[in-house]
Structures are given as structure tokens and as C-alpha cells.
Enzyme design. Sequence first.
Site, PDB file in Angstrom:
ATOM      1  N   THR A   9       8.648  11.877  -2.143  1.00 38.40           N
ATOM      2  CA  THR A   9       9.545  10.519  -3.865  1.00 38.40           C
ATOM      3  C   THR A   9       8.387  10.601  -4.387  1.00 38.40           C
ATOM      4  O   THR A   9       7.475  10.440  -4.649  1.00 38.40           O
ATOM      5  CB  THR A   9       9.531   9.627  -3.123  1.00 38.40           C
ATOM      6  OG1 THR A   9      10.979   9.169  -3.838  1.00 38.40           O
ATOM      7  CG2 THR A   9       8.348   8.632  -3.207  1.00 38.40           C
ATOM      8  N   ASN A  11       9.547   8.324  -7.020  1.00 35.78           N
ATOM      9  CA  ASN A  11       9.546   6.831  -7.017  1.00 35.78           C
ATOM     10  C   ASN A  11       8.339   6.195  -6.452  1.00 35.78           C
ATOM     11  O   ASN A  11       8.440   5.877  -5.114  1.00 35.78           O
ATOM     12  CB  ASN A  11      10.940   6.668  -5.854  1.00 35.78           C
ATOM     13  CG  ASN A  11      11.459   5.090  -6.248  1.00 35.78           C
ATOM     14  OD1 ASN A  11      10.660   4.374  -6.664  1.00 35.78           O
ATOM     15  ND2 ASN A  11      12.142   4.983  -6.475  1.00 35.78           N
ATOM     16  N   ALA A  12       7.833   5.476  -7.715  1.00 37.21           N
ATOM     17  CA  ALA A  12       6.153   4.356  -7.593  1.00 37.21           C
ATOM     18  C   ALA A  12       6.996   3.485  -6.749  1.00 37.21           C
ATOM     19  O   ALA A  12       6.405   2.668  -5.806  1.00 37.21           O
ATOM     20  CB  ALA A  12       5.764   4.727  -8.510  1.00 37.21           C
ATOM     21  N   GLY A  13       7.863   2.606  -6.792  1.00 37.14           N
ATOM     22  CA  GLY A  13       8.244   1.638  -6.315  1.00 37.14           C
ATOM     23  C   GLY A  13       8.773   1.516  -4.771  1.00 37.14           C
ATOM     24  O   GLY A  13       8.009   0.900  -3.987  1.00 37.14           O
ATOM     25  N   LYS A  14       9.434   2.739  -3.951  1.00 35.40           N
ATOM     26  CA  LYS A  14       9.773   3.391  -2.214  1.00 35.40           C
ATOM     27  C   LYS A  14       7.809   3.236  -2.305  1.00 35.40           C
ATOM     28  O   LYS A  14       7.707   2.708  -0.846  1.00 35.40           O
ATOM     29  CB  LYS A  14      10.261   4.660  -2.995  1.00 35.40           C
ATOM     30  CG  LYS A  14      11.018   4.575  -2.888  1.00 35.40           C
ATOM     31  CD  LYS A  14      12.346   5.814  -2.156  1.00 35.40           C
ATOM     32  CE  LYS A  14      13.237   5.340  -2.046  1.00 35.40           C
ATOM     33  NZ  LYS A  14      13.968   6.951  -2.020  1.00 35.40           N
ATOM     34  N   GLU A  42      15.868  20.678  -3.964  1.00 39.26           N
ATOM     35  CA  GLU A  42      16.997  19.817  -4.263  1.00 39.26           C
ATOM     36  C   GLU A  42      17.803  19.186  -3.094  1.00 39.26           C
ATOM     37  O   GLU A  42      17.649  19.858  -1.817  1.00 39.26           O
ATOM     38  CB  GLU A  42      17.979  21.408  -4.597  1.00 39.26           C
ATOM     39  CG  GLU A  42      19.179  21.185  -5.764  1.00 39.26           C
ATOM     40  CD  GLU A  42      20.005  21.877  -5.099  1.00 39.26           C
ATOM     41  OE1 GLU A  42      21.589  21.862  -5.299  1.00 39.26           O
ATOM     42  OE2 GLU A  42      19.767  22.932  -5.217  1.00 39.26           O
ATOM     43  N   ASP A  71      16.038   8.956   3.124  1.00 40.68           N
ATOM     44  CA  ASP A  71      17.557   9.811   2.076  1.00 40.68           C
ATOM     45  C   ASP A  71      17.731   8.269   2.200  1.00 40.68           C
ATOM     46  O   ASP A  71      18.713   8.070   3.414  1.00 40.68           O
ATOM     47  CB  ASP A  71      17.796  10.308   2.467  1.00 40.68           C
ATOM     48  CG  ASP A  71      19.065  10.956   1.245  1.00 40.68           C
ATOM     49  OD1 ASP A  71      18.569  10.983   0.372  1.00 40.68           O
ATOM     50  OD2 ASP A  71      20.188  10.785   1.631  1.00 40.68           O
ATOM     51  N   LYS A 177      13.365  -8.670   2.121  1.00 42.00           N
ATOM     52  CA  LYS A 177      14.242  -7.743   1.789  1.00 42.00           C
ATOM     53  C   LYS A 177      14.012  -6.494   2.819  1.00 42.00           C
ATOM     54  O   LYS A 177      14.422  -5.718   3.385  1.00 42.00           O
ATOM     55  CB  LYS A 177      14.156  -7.028   0.358  1.00 42.00           C
ATOM     56  CG  LYS A 177      15.008  -6.218   0.415  1.00 42.00           C
ATOM     57  CD  LYS A 177      15.568  -5.115  -0.968  1.00 42.00           C
ATOM     58  CE  LYS A 177      15.902  -3.444  -0.898  1.00 42.00           C
ATOM     59  NZ  LYS A 177      15.911  -3.209  -1.990  1.00 42.00           N
ATOM     60  N   HIS A 182      17.617  -1.932   5.078  1.00 48.63           N
ATOM     61  CA  HIS A 182      18.153  -0.433   5.745  1.00 48.63           C
ATOM     62  C   HIS A 182      17.003   0.245   5.916  1.00 48.63           C
ATOM     63  O   HIS A 182      16.650   0.949   6.813  1.00 48.63           O
ATOM     64  CB  HIS A 182      19.217  -0.162   5.156  1.00 48.63           C
ATOM     65  CG  HIS A 182      18.863  -0.023   3.706  1.00 48.63           C
ATOM     66  ND1 HIS A 182      18.588  -1.307   3.387  1.00 48.63           N
ATOM     67  CD2 HIS A 182      19.148   1.429   2.423  1.00 48.63           C
ATOM     68  CE1 HIS A 182      18.098  -0.524   2.004  1.00 48.63           C
ATOM     69  NE2 HIS A 182      18.776   1.139   1.435  1.00 48.63           N
TER      70      HIS A 182
END
Length: 202
Positions: A9, A11-14, A42, A71, A177, A182
Site C-alpha cells: 500500500t 497509504n501511510a495511515g494504513k 492495477e 482490499d 476502531k 473489518h
Amino acid sequence: MAGRIIFATGNAGKIKEINMIMQDMGMQVVSMKDAGIVIDIEENGTTYEENAMLKARAVAAYTDDIVMADDSGLEIDYLNKEPGVYSARYMGEDTSYRIKNANLIDRLEGVPDEKRTARFVCAIAAVLPDGTELHTRATIEGRIGYEERGANGFGFDPIFYVPEFGKTTAELSEEEKNQVSHRGKALELMKEELRKYEGINR
Ligand code: IMP
């Protein structure tokens, strides 16, 4: 199992969230960028599982470390499970979530509480150094609210109301959270899978 996990990923937050959850495995989680792997993947699968595995395999081709990918998406029952696997692209990636969230609230105008059910879904895929592939999936059930509430989290969190908490996921702390989300639950399941694997190979 020691060493590191490359998470597919950008995404640094993830990465931060996943590191918190994986801490007790004694493994460090790094992004593909930090591992020096710069590729464009992709996400053209039709299920969360397919997309997660597609990303994990693509990165695994470049490394002997453990690779993981996730995902996820939001399924709104009244909208035939939209936006689902296309959540990240709903109304275009450059459209703000304020606009996307307002749009979903509009599409549920007049829909009563009991028909506003929805869930976040997350699939995690892992490819181990010997090529073994692992999958986990988890969900969190909730309802689409009538207005945005809360400033934590990201994406659709401000409109995802969890009845047990009486709050949206944007009103939960990061720790709260992670325990019920999930992604948090799918990662916990993946930790169990990795531990089993470690047992087999001892
Ligand atoms: P991806 O898993 O990075 O492909 O992103 C899936 C999309 O689903 C995100 O861009 C969000 O729109 C939505 N989504 C997934 N998980 C969450 C969450 O925990 N909160 C809010 N939105 C989420």
C-alpha cells in the site's frame, strides 16, 4: 516468526494502523515504497480477495520478505451492496469524501433505520517467502447515518454508524476502531494464520 512484512500500500495511515496491530508478532511492517518497490498495480479484480492477492503477488515478485496486501470497501444493502469493491473509485478518486458521503446520504433519503444496514469488508492476502498464499476476511456491521459525525478515521467513517457504540467509526479512537474494524479483525485472523504456519515449519 521474525523479520519484516512488506505491505502493498502507499497509504501511510494504513501502515501505522497495521504496525500497531502486528506489534506483538515481533515483526516490522514497512510500505512497498520504504522497501524500495515502486510499481503501479492495477486493481482490476472483481472481489476483495482477488484485488488483495493481485497486489500481494505483484510485490512478492520483487522480494523474499513476507508480503501482505488488503482490499476493502463499504457495502450498503439498500444500494445493492454499492459501492462495494469499487469504494475507492466511487464518484472518482479525486472527489472529496464530504461530497461522496453527502451523495450516499441523499441516495438513502426517506429510507428508515432498519433498511440502512451496511458493512465494511476487508480481505487480507499474504504471500510467504516459499510462495504459500494465505487469505483472511472480516466485516463490521453498521448503518448509514443521516449526517456526517466525527473527525477520526478516513473515507466513509463519518457516515458509518455502529449501533453497539452509539457512534460512527469516525467518533471512535484509533485503538477502539482497530479492535472492532473489518481491517483490525482481518489482520488478527492473519496473525493466527502466520502463527499456524510458524508452528508447521518449526
Ligand atoms: P482500498 O482497500 O485501499 O482499495 O480502499 C477501499 C475504500 O473503501 C477506501 O478508499 C474507502 O473509501 C473505503 N473504506 C475502506 N475501509 C474503510 C474504513 O475503515 N473507513 C472508511 N472507509 C473505508
